[in-house]
Motif scaffolding. Structure first.
Motif, PDB file in Angstrom:
ATOM      1  N   SER A  21      -9.900  -2.434   7.699  1.00 30.53           N
ATOM      2  CA  SER A  21      -8.440  -2.463   7.590  1.00 30.53           C
ATOM      3  C   SER A  21      -8.002  -3.628   6.692  1.00 30.53           C
ATOM      4  O   SER A  21      -8.492  -4.757   6.820  1.00 30.53           O
ATOM      5  CB  SER A  21      -7.854  -2.518   8.998  1.00 30.53           C
ATOM      6  OG  SER A  21      -7.054  -3.618   9.164  1.00 30.53           O
ATOM      7  N   TYR A  22      -7.141  -3.326   5.736  1.00 31.22           N
ATOM      8  CA  TYR A  22      -6.670  -4.342   4.788  1.00 31.22           C
ATOM      9  C   TYR A  22      -5.180  -4.084   4.577  1.00 31.22           C
ATOM     10  O   TYR A  22      -4.782  -2.936   4.401  1.00 31.22           O
ATOM     11  CB  TYR A  22      -7.438  -4.209   3.460  1.00 31.22           C
ATOM     12  CG  TYR A  22      -7.318  -5.436   2.579  1.00 31.22           C
ATOM     13  CD1 TYR A  22      -8.143  -6.527   2.782  1.00 31.22           C
ATOM     14  CD2 TYR A  22      -6.374  -5.490   1.559  1.00 31.22           C
ATOM     15  CE1 TYR A  22      -8.033  -7.667   1.987  1.00 31.22           C
ATOM     16  CE2 TYR A  22      -6.261  -6.630   0.765  1.00 31.22           C
ATOM     17  CZ  TYR A  22      -7.098  -7.715   0.984  1.00 31.22           C
ATOM     18  OH  TYR A  22      -6.986  -8.835   0.209  1.00 31.22           O
ATOM     19  N   PRO A  23      -4.342  -5.145   4.589  1.00 34.28           N
ATOM     20  CA  PRO A  23      -2.900  -4.909   4.514  1.00 34.28           C
ATOM     21  C   PRO A  23      -2.495  -4.116   3.277  1.00 34.28           C
ATOM     22  O   PRO A  23      -3.017  -4.363   2.188  1.00 34.28           O
ATOM     23  CB  PRO A  23      -2.298  -6.313   4.457  1.00 34.28           C
ATOM     24  CG  PRO A  23      -3.363  -7.257   4.859  1.00 34.28           C
ATOM     25  CD  PRO A  23      -4.680  -6.583   4.652  1.00 34.28           C
ATOM     26  N   GLY A  46      -7.739  -5.715  -3.826  1.00 32.98           N
ATOM     27  CA  GLY A  46      -7.812  -5.777  -2.367  1.00 32.98           C
ATOM     28  C   GLY A  46      -9.210  -5.428  -1.892  1.00 32.98           C
ATOM     29  O   GLY A  46     -10.213  -5.969  -2.359  1.00 32.98           O
ATOM     30  N   SER A  47      -9.281  -4.448  -0.966  1.00 36.30           N
ATOM     31  CA  SER A  47     -10.578  -4.083  -0.383  1.00 36.30           C
ATOM     32  C   SER A  47     -11.322  -3.061  -1.234  1.00 36.30           C
ATOM     33  O   SER A  47     -12.296  -2.467  -0.772  1.00 36.30           O
ATOM     34  CB  SER A  47     -10.360  -3.555   1.027  1.00 36.30           C
ATOM     35  OG  SER A  47      -9.411  -2.506   0.992  1.00 36.30           O
ATOM     36  N   GLY A  48     -10.848  -2.816  -2.453  1.00 36.29           N
ATOM     37  CA  GLY A  48     -11.636  -2.006  -3.386  1.00 36.29           C
ATOM     38  C   GLY A  48     -11.361  -0.524  -3.374  1.00 36.29           C
ATOM     39  O   GLY A  48     -12.208   0.281  -3.782  1.00 36.29           O
ATOM     40  N   THR A  49     -10.155  -0.142  -2.935  1.00 40.48           N
ATOM     41  CA  THR A  49      -9.883   1.285  -2.799  1.00 40.48           C
ATOM     42  C   THR A  49      -9.951   2.019  -4.136  1.00 40.48           C
ATOM     43  O   THR A  49     -10.378   3.172  -4.187  1.00 40.48           O
ATOM     44  CB  THR A  49      -8.504   1.487  -2.145  1.00 40.48           C
ATOM     45  OG1 THR A  49      -8.363   0.510  -1.125  1.00 40.48           O
ATOM     46  CG2 THR A  49      -8.393   2.847  -1.518  1.00 40.48           C
ATOM     47  N   THR A  50      -9.536   1.355  -5.217  1.00 43.52           N
ATOM     48  CA  THR A  50      -9.601   2.022  -6.520  1.00 43.52           C
ATOM     49  C   THR A  50     -11.066   2.275  -6.917  1.00 43.52           C
ATOM     50  O   THR A  50     -11.378   3.297  -7.539  1.00 43.52           O
ATOM     51  CB  THR A  50      -8.877   1.171  -7.586  1.00 43.52           C
ATOM     52  OG1 THR A  50      -7.527   1.007  -7.154  1.00 43.52           O
ATOM     53  CG2 THR A  50      -8.895   1.828  -8.953  1.00 43.52           C
ATOM     54  N   TYR A  89     -10.670  -6.385 -10.143  1.00 47.82           N
ATOM     55  CA  TYR A  89     -10.422  -7.829 -10.027  1.00 47.82           C
ATOM     56  C   TYR A  89      -9.755  -8.093  -8.689  1.00 47.82           C
ATOM     57  O   TYR A  89      -8.754  -7.456  -8.356  1.00 47.82           O
ATOM     58  CB  TYR A  89      -9.489  -8.317 -11.146  1.00 47.82           C
ATOM     59  CG  TYR A  89     -10.218  -8.576 -12.449  1.00 47.82           C
ATOM     60  CD1 TYR A  89     -10.542  -9.871 -12.833  1.00 47.82           C
ATOM     61  CD2 TYR A  89     -10.594  -7.523 -13.269  1.00 47.82           C
ATOM     62  CE1 TYR A  89     -11.218 -10.112 -14.009  1.00 47.82           C
ATOM     63  CE2 TYR A  89     -11.274  -7.757 -14.446  1.00 47.82           C
ATOM     64  CZ  TYR A  89     -11.587  -9.060 -14.817  1.00 47.82           C
ATOM     65  OH  TYR A  89     -12.264  -9.299 -15.979  1.00 47.82           O
ATOM     66  N   GLU A  90     -10.308  -9.001  -7.917  1.00 50.81           N
ATOM     67  CA  GLU A  90      -9.680  -9.383  -6.651  1.00 50.81           C
ATOM     68  C   GLU A  90      -9.915 -10.871  -6.436  1.00 50.81           C
ATOM     69  O   GLU A  90     -11.052 -11.341  -6.399  1.00 50.81           O
ATOM     70  CB  GLU A  90     -10.260  -8.543  -5.495  1.00 50.81           C
ATOM     71  CG  GLU A  90      -9.918  -9.043  -4.100  1.00 50.81           C
ATOM     72  CD  GLU A  90      -8.422  -9.235  -3.821  1.00 50.81           C
ATOM     73  OE1 GLU A  90      -7.611  -8.413  -4.262  1.00 50.81           O
ATOM     74  OE2 GLU A  90      -8.075 -10.234  -3.155  1.00 50.81           O
ATOM     75  N   LEU A  91      -8.809 -11.592  -6.276  1.00 48.43           N
ATOM     76  CA  LEU A  91      -8.876 -13.038  -6.100  1.00 48.43           C
ATOM     77  C   LEU A  91      -9.512 -13.423  -4.760  1.00 48.43           C
ATOM     78  O   LEU A  91     -10.240 -14.410  -4.662  1.00 48.43           O
ATOM     79  CB  LEU A  91      -7.446 -13.602  -6.165  1.00 48.43           C
ATOM     80  CG  LEU A  91      -7.309 -15.098  -6.111  1.00 48.43           C
ATOM     81  CD1 LEU A  91      -7.676 -15.709  -7.445  1.00 48.43           C
ATOM     82  CD2 LEU A  91      -5.878 -15.500  -5.745  1.00 48.43           C
TER      83      LEU A  91
HETATM   84  C1  LIG Z   1      -1.479  -5.139  -2.143  1.00 45.62           C
HETATM   85  S1  LIG Z   1      -3.065  -5.893  -2.118  1.00 45.62           S
HETATM   86  C2  LIG Z   1      -4.082  -4.634  -2.771  1.00 45.62           C
HETATM   87  C3  LIG Z   1      -4.590  -3.713  -1.703  1.00 45.62           C
HETATM   88  C4  LIG Z   1      -5.526  -2.680  -2.271  1.00 45.62           C
HETATM   89  N1  LIG Z   1      -4.784  -1.657  -2.964  1.00 45.62           N
HETATM   90  C5  LIG Z   1      -6.374  -2.056  -1.187  1.00 45.62           C
HETATM   91  O1  LIG Z   1      -6.306  -0.832  -1.052  1.00 45.62           O
HETATM   92  O2  LIG Z   1      -7.055  -2.762  -0.438  1.00 45.62           O
HETATM   93  C6  LIG Z   1      -2.921  -7.059  -3.406  1.00 45.62           C
HETATM   94  C7  LIG Z   1      -4.163  -7.915  -3.639  1.00 45.62           C
HETATM   95  O3  LIG Z   1      -3.952  -8.729  -4.782  1.00 45.62           O
HETATM   96  C8  LIG Z   1      -4.765  -9.895  -4.623  1.00 45.62           C
HETATM   97  N2  LIG Z   1      -4.324 -10.907  -5.611  1.00 45.62           N
HETATM   98  C9  LIG Z   1      -3.256 -11.731  -5.566  1.00 45.62           C
HETATM   99  N3  LIG Z   1      -3.182 -12.475  -6.679  1.00 45.62           N
HETATM  100  C10 LIG Z   1      -4.216 -12.095  -7.468  1.00 45.62           C
HETATM  101  C11 LIG Z   1      -4.662 -12.490  -8.764  1.00 45.62           C
HETATM  102  N4  LIG Z   1      -4.037 -13.421  -9.453  1.00 45.62           N
HETATM  103  N5  LIG Z   1      -5.773 -11.889  -9.258  1.00 45.62           N
HETATM  104  C12 LIG Z   1      -6.427 -10.921  -8.557  1.00 45.62           C
HETATM  105  N6  LIG Z   1      -6.049 -10.518  -7.326  1.00 45.62           N
HETATM  106  C13 LIG Z   1      -4.954 -11.093  -6.794  1.00 45.62           C
HETATM  107  C14 LIG Z   1      -4.565 -10.256  -3.175  1.00 45.62           C
HETATM  108  O4  LIG Z   1      -5.613 -11.057  -2.710  1.00 45.62           O
HETATM  109  C15 LIG Z   1      -4.525  -8.865  -2.524  1.00 45.62           C
HETATM  110  O5  LIG Z   1      -5.790  -8.521  -2.030  1.00 45.62           O
END
Ligand SMILES: C[S@@+](CC[C@H](N)C(=O)[O-])C[C@H]1O[C@@H](n2cnc3c(N)ncnc32)[C@H](O)[C@@H]1O
Length: 611
Positions: A39-41, A69-73, A108-110
């Protein structure tokens, strides 16, 4: 009267397949093995994203997610080469023409935990080996921890703990008498929780008091991990739920439970227990976060031992599945292992309903729940195994980069399509929430480039806009000239929409089409945020191609258009205020006009217009 324009009319001429894709809301269900694995927000269903990828691109294309995020794409790219029967059916029923086949995805995920999950899920181990190793892991943990999880039932037989409810302790402001939150707030037959301002008689002095105005009792004890005394809210074991053979039972706390707590207090802490500071910022609340300075303070001692024992024992399992086993344990951790785990009352039910932590916040209730982690982790093995099996054999490839997308490594004009779901300004502080999992991996996200609005991080709306502009600048650079980007976004405030608009326009991107992602079961935050915006607007951005023809249209004129369309709509969901706001925002952005109304202001106007 303004000329009626279909809100989905694209500003550029799109191929028929894309016109069809953006014509109606695409359902994003919150179900299925892949969705539920971790689960990921604000997660989106990978099946829905796969339909976008396979309609936008051809096999062999490079697709990217800059906020993965958790890599759904990545999972969606995998599914493009292994579509499920449900996906094929959905494509047919929506009249879409996806071209299935392998894609190359770059994510890319921070955040450390998001990228860890993405790496494991998108490069999954053998489902069979994982399942066998997970079963051994839990079996070995039970062998080691039985004294902690064994409970005596109401007939004197040995059973196993299912879960236990703890209670905070209140102090009467008149006489100082200590009594449990449970005794003050729980009413039986019918079961309900008294409102916090409801008066009750203090069991000590009889004076009328309320749970809202009573002090929470605290206790100071030696903290073995920090080697200093620490003061925490006092919490006492209150109700025990167990299972003997097949029989499930529950009862008030007995002497045997208190004896078990003594055993637990003497049980050595496993080596894997992290000693790590909790950094509470935007989500910090002076009440229920009192004393929670370190990760281990979020757990009962029993559950801290269970979790750390699992991490210790993972080291003995086959190296090829260790990360998947860590993922398994962490998939249960954040929602179900900490003091943030809760019970809720549901109308007509005589017992509490067990649930997990609230998503998107770090709330600790007055009645925290201690679940049996080993039983919970065991239940997660099959869904995780099934999700590995769903993508096994896909020829799509996924690269995960645990770094900020404000600087992309890819060369200019090398990416065909971007699908992304950025943070929605101040909606969720990801790095703050995710530390509950990351610290178990010995990691912590460097939040410097985190694209959010945050008081704790000192990031204003302008800072958020600038970070988003940097990412959109990179998206624009790496996209091929005909490349496109689908962006899912959600905000109830006009100024957040403006920041987003400024950010993508500064990168030379314009809205070519819009739609709505229909999250079929809204997330907790979407339901309870002051003003809800159900169904996330979805924008298709292209490189500077939008016509300026409609740019002179103003927000009120566009709003009237939306009302007219709503009045003519036969589908009731197109007349809901939340859907109308998404349509209004979409229309403004597509016309290059500014969004002038917050969702609540818009809803008042809708109310008047409809009345
Ligand atoms: C709305 S969530 C994405 C959720 C994703 N669609 C999923 O299904 O899990 C946005 C994500 O952007 C990441 N994020 C925020 N700033 C970032 C940056 N500068 N570079 C890369 N990722 C970033 C956050 O850590 C967060 O996981």
């Amino acid at each position: 009267m303004t000329k009626r324009i279909d809100p989905n009319t694209p500003a550029v001429v799109l191929p028929p397949a894309l016109l069809e894709l953006y014509k109606r809301p695409l359902p994003s269900t919150r179900s299925g093995a892949l969705y539920n694995a971790f689960s990921y927000p604000t997660k989106i269903s990978p099946e829905a994203i796969a339909l976008y990828i396979a309609t936008h691109t051809q096999p062999g294309a490079t697709v990217m997610d800059t906020f993965a995020g958790s890599g759904t794409t990545g999972l969606a790219a995998k599914l493009c080469d292994k579509p499920t029967p449900e996906m094929l059916q959905m494509a047919t029923s929506l009249g879409l023409s996806p071209v299935w086949g392998p894609r190359h995805a770059v994510l890319y995920e921070l955040g450390c935990i998001g990228s860890f999950v993405a790496k494991v899920m998108c490069n999954a181990p053998s489902p069979e080996l994982f399942e066998a190793e997970a079963a051994t892991l839990v079996k070995e943990a039970y062998e080691r921890l039985l004294p902690l999880l064994s409970v005596i039932d109401d007939q004197g037989q040995h059973g196993v703990l299912r879960h236990a409810i703890w209670s905070e302790v209140l102090t009467c402001k008149h006489c100082g008498h200590e009594h449990t939150f449970w005794d003050a707030a729980v009413e039986q037959s019918p079961l309900r929780l008294r409102p916090s301002d409801a008066e009750y008689a203090c069991p000590g002095c009889g004076k009328a008091i309320t749970t809202a105005t009573s002090e929470r009792a605290v206790e100071t004890a030696h903290d073995e991990l920090l080697a200093v005394p620490t003061t925490q809210r006092k919490r006492v074991l209150t109700r025990v739920y167990g299972q003997t053979g097949k029989r499930k039972w529950q009862r008030p706390v007995a002497q045997s439970d208190l004896d078990a707590l003594d055993v637990i207090a003497r049980f050595p802490l496993p080596a894997s227990v992290p000693v790590a500071e909790l950094k509470l910022g935007d989500l910090y609340r002076s009440g229920y976060h009192f004393g929670l300075s370190h990760l281990h303070h979020l757990y009962t001692r029993r559950n801290l031992i269970c979790l750390a024992t699992l991490f210790d024992l993972i080291e003995r399992r086959d190296a090829s599945v260790r990360d998947a086993l860590r993922l398994l344990v962490l998939s249960y951790n954040q929602s179900h292992s900490t003091l943030m785990t809760r019970v809720v009352v549901k109308d007509g039910l005589s017992d509490f309903v067990l649930t997990g932590a609230q998503s998107g916040v770090l709330y600790v209730s007055g009645l925290p729940v201690e679940k049996n982690i080993l039983a919970g982790v065991l239940r997660k093995v099959k869904p995780l195994r099934d999700s590995f099996a769903l993508v096994a054999g896909s020829k799509s490839t996924v690269i995960v980069r645990n770094q900020s997308s404000t600087e992309l490594k890819e060369t200019s004009e090398s990416v065909d399509y971007v699908f992304t779901d950025p943070p929605f300004a101040d909606f969720i502080p990801y790095s703050e929430i995710n530390q509950v999992n990351e610290l178990w991996l010995g990691q912590r996200t460097d939040s410097k480039s985190e694209a959010i609005m945050s008081t704790a991080q000192g990031k204003s709306l302008d800072d958020y806009r600038d970070l988003m502009a940097a990412v959109f600048g990179e998206i624009s650079r790496v996209l091929k000239p005909q490349g496109m980007s689908t962006v899912v976004f959600h905000a109830a405030k006009a100024n957040v929409w403006s920041a987003l608009q400024v950010a993508y326009r500064s990168a030379g991107l314009e809205v070519a089409a819009t739609s709505v992602l229909d999250k079929l079961q809204a997330s907790f935050k979407q339901v309870v945020s002051t003003v809800s915006v159900k169904g996330d607007p979805l924008l298709l951005l292209t490189k500077g191609k939008a016509t300026a023809a409609s740019a002179k249209q103003t927000s009120p004129a566009l709003m009237n258009e939306i009302f007219e369309i709503a009045q003519a709509a036969s589908d009731q969901s197109e007349r809901e205020p939340t859907r109308l706001y998404a349509r209004y925002v979409n229309r403004c952005l597509q016309a290059g006009a500014s969004v002038e109304l917050n969702a609540d202001q818009f809803y008042s106007v809708v109310k008047e217009a409809i009345a």
